[in-house]
Enzyme design. Structure first.
Site, PDB file in Angstrom:
ATOM      1  N   ARG A  48      39.338  49.755  45.044  1.00 44.15           N
ATOM      2  CA  ARG A  48      39.638  48.906  43.877  1.00 44.15           C
ATOM      3  C   ARG A  48      40.785  47.971  44.254  1.00 44.15           C
ATOM      4  O   ARG A  48      41.382  48.107  45.297  1.00 44.15           O
ATOM      5  CB  ARG A  48      39.992  49.759  42.652  1.00 44.15           C
ATOM      6  CG  ARG A  48      40.823  50.917  43.011  1.00 44.15           C
ATOM      7  CD  ARG A  48      42.100  51.200  42.303  1.00 44.15           C
ATOM      8  NE  ARG A  48      42.867  50.092  41.871  1.00 44.15           N
ATOM      9  CZ  ARG A  48      43.914  49.609  42.535  1.00 44.15           C
ATOM     10  NH1 ARG A  48      44.307  50.103  43.701  1.00 44.15           N
ATOM     11  NH2 ARG A  48      44.603  48.588  42.049  1.00 44.15           N
ATOM     12  N   ARG A  91      31.581  44.612  39.726  1.00 40.80           N
ATOM     13  CA  ARG A  91      32.737  44.379  38.866  1.00 40.80           C
ATOM     14  C   ARG A  91      32.862  42.873  38.623  1.00 40.80           C
ATOM     15  O   ARG A  91      32.878  42.093  39.582  1.00 40.80           O
ATOM     16  CB  ARG A  91      34.018  44.948  39.504  1.00 40.80           C
ATOM     17  CG  ARG A  91      33.931  46.468  39.718  1.00 40.80           C
ATOM     18  CD  ARG A  91      35.282  47.086  39.963  1.00 40.80           C
ATOM     19  NE  ARG A  91      36.104  47.089  38.775  1.00 40.80           N
ATOM     20  CZ  ARG A  91      37.409  47.383  38.779  1.00 40.80           C
ATOM     21  NH1 ARG A  91      38.014  47.673  39.917  1.00 40.80           N
ATOM     22  NH2 ARG A  91      38.109  47.365  37.666  1.00 40.80           N
ATOM     23  N   GLN A 200      46.722  53.524  37.406  1.00 40.26           N
ATOM     24  CA  GLN A 200      46.937  53.075  38.796  1.00 40.26           C
ATOM     25  C   GLN A 200      48.425  53.012  39.148  1.00 40.26           C
ATOM     26  O   GLN A 200      48.795  53.170  40.309  1.00 40.26           O
ATOM     27  CB  GLN A 200      46.321  51.684  39.006  1.00 40.26           C
ATOM     28  CG  GLN A 200      44.802  51.656  38.966  1.00 40.26           C
ATOM     29  CD  GLN A 200      44.272  51.291  37.605  1.00 40.26           C
ATOM     30  OE1 GLN A 200      44.868  51.626  36.590  1.00 40.26           O
ATOM     31  NE2 GLN A 200      43.148  50.615  37.554  1.00 40.26           N
ATOM     32  N   ASP A 241      43.641  39.260  39.405  1.00 41.03           N
ATOM     33  CA  ASP A 241      42.218  39.420  39.736  1.00 41.03           C
ATOM     34  C   ASP A 241      41.483  38.091  39.763  1.00 41.03           C
ATOM     35  O   ASP A 241      40.506  37.927  40.489  1.00 41.03           O
ATOM     36  CB  ASP A 241      41.545  40.376  38.751  1.00 41.03           C
ATOM     37  CG  ASP A 241      41.975  41.798  39.052  1.00 41.03           C
ATOM     38  OD1 ASP A 241      43.073  42.180  38.614  1.00 41.03           O
ATOM     39  OD2 ASP A 241      41.249  42.482  39.781  1.00 41.03           O
ATOM     40  N   ASN A 251      44.667  39.802  34.970  1.00 45.74           N
ATOM     41  CA  ASN A 251      45.127  40.971  35.736  1.00 45.74           C
ATOM     42  C   ASN A 251      44.934  42.196  34.844  1.00 45.74           C
ATOM     43  O   ASN A 251      44.469  42.088  33.700  1.00 45.74           O
ATOM     44  CB  ASN A 251      46.587  40.791  36.164  1.00 45.74           C
ATOM     45  CG  ASN A 251      47.021  41.850  37.169  1.00 45.74           C
ATOM     46  OD1 ASN A 251      46.330  42.096  38.153  1.00 45.74           O
ATOM     47  ND2 ASN A 251      48.139  42.508  36.927  1.00 45.74           N
ATOM     48  N   LYS A 252      45.280  43.332  35.371  1.00 45.04           N
ATOM     49  CA  LYS A 252      45.048  44.605  34.673  1.00 45.04           C
ATOM     50  C   LYS A 252      45.534  44.549  33.224  1.00 45.04           C
ATOM     51  O   LYS A 252      46.587  44.012  32.929  1.00 45.04           O
ATOM     52  CB  LYS A 252      45.771  45.716  35.452  1.00 45.04           C
ATOM     53  CG  LYS A 252      45.654  47.109  34.900  1.00 45.04           C
ATOM     54  CD  LYS A 252      44.231  47.526  34.618  1.00 45.04           C
ATOM     55  CE  LYS A 252      43.329  47.401  35.829  1.00 45.04           C
ATOM     56  NZ  LYS A 252      41.884  47.592  35.472  1.00 45.04           N
TER      57      LYS A 252
HETATM   58  O1  MRU Z   1      40.830  47.835  38.002  1.00 44.79           O
HETATM   59  P1  MRU Z   1      41.598  47.660  39.262  1.00 44.79           P
HETATM   60  O2  MRU Z   1      42.398  48.849  39.655  1.00 44.79           O
HETATM   61  O3  MRU Z   1      40.729  47.161  40.390  1.00 44.79           O
HETATM   62  O4  MRU Z   1      42.617  46.496  38.915  1.00 44.79           O
HETATM   63  C1  MRU Z   1      43.522  46.061  39.893  1.00 44.79           C
HETATM   64  C2  MRU Z   1      44.477  45.046  39.404  1.00 44.79           C
HETATM   65  O5  MRU Z   1      44.455  44.630  38.268  1.00 44.79           O
HETATM   66  C3  MRU Z   1      45.410  44.476  40.419  1.00 44.79           C
HETATM   67  O6  MRU Z   1      46.620  44.111  39.817  1.00 44.79           O
HETATM   68  C4  MRU Z   1      44.783  43.223  41.028  1.00 44.79           C
HETATM   69  O7  MRU Z   1      43.491  43.502  41.466  1.00 44.79           O
HETATM   70  C5  MRU Z   1      45.574  42.709  42.155  1.00 44.79           C
HETATM   71  S1  MRU Z   1      45.418  43.713  43.586  1.00 44.79           S
HETATM   72  C6  MRU Z   1      46.311  43.046  44.822  1.00 44.79           C
END
Ligand code: MRU
Length: 350
Positions: A48, A91, A200, A241, A251-252
């Site tokens: 991920r 995704r 995470q 992202d 982003n998350k």
């Molecule tokens: O759902 P995830 O764990 O893949 O989400 C990850 C994030 O939101 C990270 O902040 C983003 O991908 C940047 S990773 C360098």
């Protein structure tokens, strides 16, 4: 300092992935030799993080190419398109996934010669994407140092989710900036948001910091505003992202509320991301597709159900932070204000 973590390793004709769903309790490695298994690994978040799923998808394209049994070029490319589509369906939000698949497809279509030549070119492409991402992250880390506040000399930085080695080919984006700050003696401590629902921050960012001896304090997401109010945080650094052309950043989930709180308390809010995360085809963040994940992620913690039966759920995995809340976007080519992003257009090549 411990040796860096590499979440994706190509070894003996297999891709070895650190299973991120098991950390920090167990360090397990999953071996992948089929494209379908790679797609599942991305979907279930064994691997991920935006750049990491880009690298994984590129290897998935190669693995898929090795499974196609035809010597007819057109038929081979047709079947490879299907592999690409399967990987794209995993995704929706991180653009690095689509970027890496597009780059692999372009390689396949442009490689003349035999099917074996195309397969070899696809493997090289995956390895190049991986190697470039590692260098890119190191550059982002170092570029980040130039924009972090200079007062105080040693900073306490807050981050959200995991934008570290595990989320990239290694080193990390937001955590790359934090790593570089630690290396240069510019860091006192990291605050890591736990990052509900998948945790995470509590699991992966905290694990990476412990591996490297970086002092880390884990807080629940709801504590961030209080920490800023109490002047515990000098700056916030997060990953991305997908970044739209105007600088709006997906982003998350939870990143947007952090940015609002940062503005309210006059704390700088930085996004660290490679150029491959910028989607110049989208004018604003309103066009970014937001992944919705299974409701189980909300109603269940570990094996324990925490909500009563009979309620509804909404589980968006990402949110969009408006550009005006972002102090600067740190890329491998330097840090820019969101409105300066279009100047980077020429540097983004598929
Ligand atoms: O759902 P995830 O764990 O893949 O989400 C990850 C994030 O939101 C990270 O902040 C983003 O991908 C940047 S990773 C360098």
């Amino acid at each position: 300092m411990n040796s860096p973590v590499y979440p994706i390793v190509w070894q003996e004709n297999k891709v070895r992935l650190i299973d991120q769903t098991c950390l920090p309790g167990k360090y397990a490695v999953v071996e992948i030799s089929r494209a379908e298994d790679m797609a599942r690994a991305i979907k279930t978040m064994i691997v991920r993080g935006a750049p990491a799923i880009g690298v994984a998808a590129a290897y998935g394209m190669y693995l898929g190419a090795t499974e196609i049994e035809t010597s007819d070029r057109q038929e081979f490319l047709r079947q490879l398109d299907r592999v690409a589509e399967m990987l794209r369906q995993t995704r929706p939000t991180a653009v690095n996934l689509f970027w890496a698949i597009a780059r692999s497809l372009k390689t396949a279509y442009e490689t003349l010669g035999t099917i074996a030549d195309i397969r070899a070119a696809l493997l090289t492409t995956a390895q190049n994407i991986q190697a470039e991402d590692l260098q890119t992250c190191q550059a982002i880390g170092d570029r980040g140092l130039t924009v972090l506040p200079s007062n105080p000399q040693k900073l306490t930085l807050l981050t959200h989710c995991n934008a570290g080695s595990l989320a990239t080919a290694g080193y990390g984006t937001a955590l790359g900036v934090i790593r570089s700050a630690w290396r240069e003696n510019r860091l006192t401590r990291v605050f890591a948001d736990e990052t509900r629902p998948r945790l995470q921050g509590a699991k992966l960012t905290a694990w990476e910091c412990v591996q490297e001896g970086i002092p880390v304090t884990v807080i629940t997401d709801s504590m961030a505003a209080h920490c800023l109010k109490e002047n515990k945080i000098d700056a916030i650094v997060v990953g991305a992202d997908r970044i739209a052309a105007n600088g709006d950043t997906a982003n998350k989930i939870g990143t947007y509320s952090l940015a609002v709180v940062a503005k309210a308390h006059n704390v700088p809010f930085f996004v660290a991301a490679p150029l491959s995360t910028i989607d110049f085809e989208l004018a604003t963040g309103a066009e970014i597709p937001i992944e919705e994940r299974d409701s189980e992620e909300i109603y269940q913690i570990g094996e324990t159900r925490i909500c009563p039966q009979g309620v509804e759920y909404y589980n968006p995995a990402f949110d969009v932070t408006p550009a005006e809340l972002i102090t600067a976007i740190i890329t491998e080519k330097g840090a820019v204000k969101p409105e300066q992003l279009p100047q980077l257009t020429e540097q983004v090549a598929v």
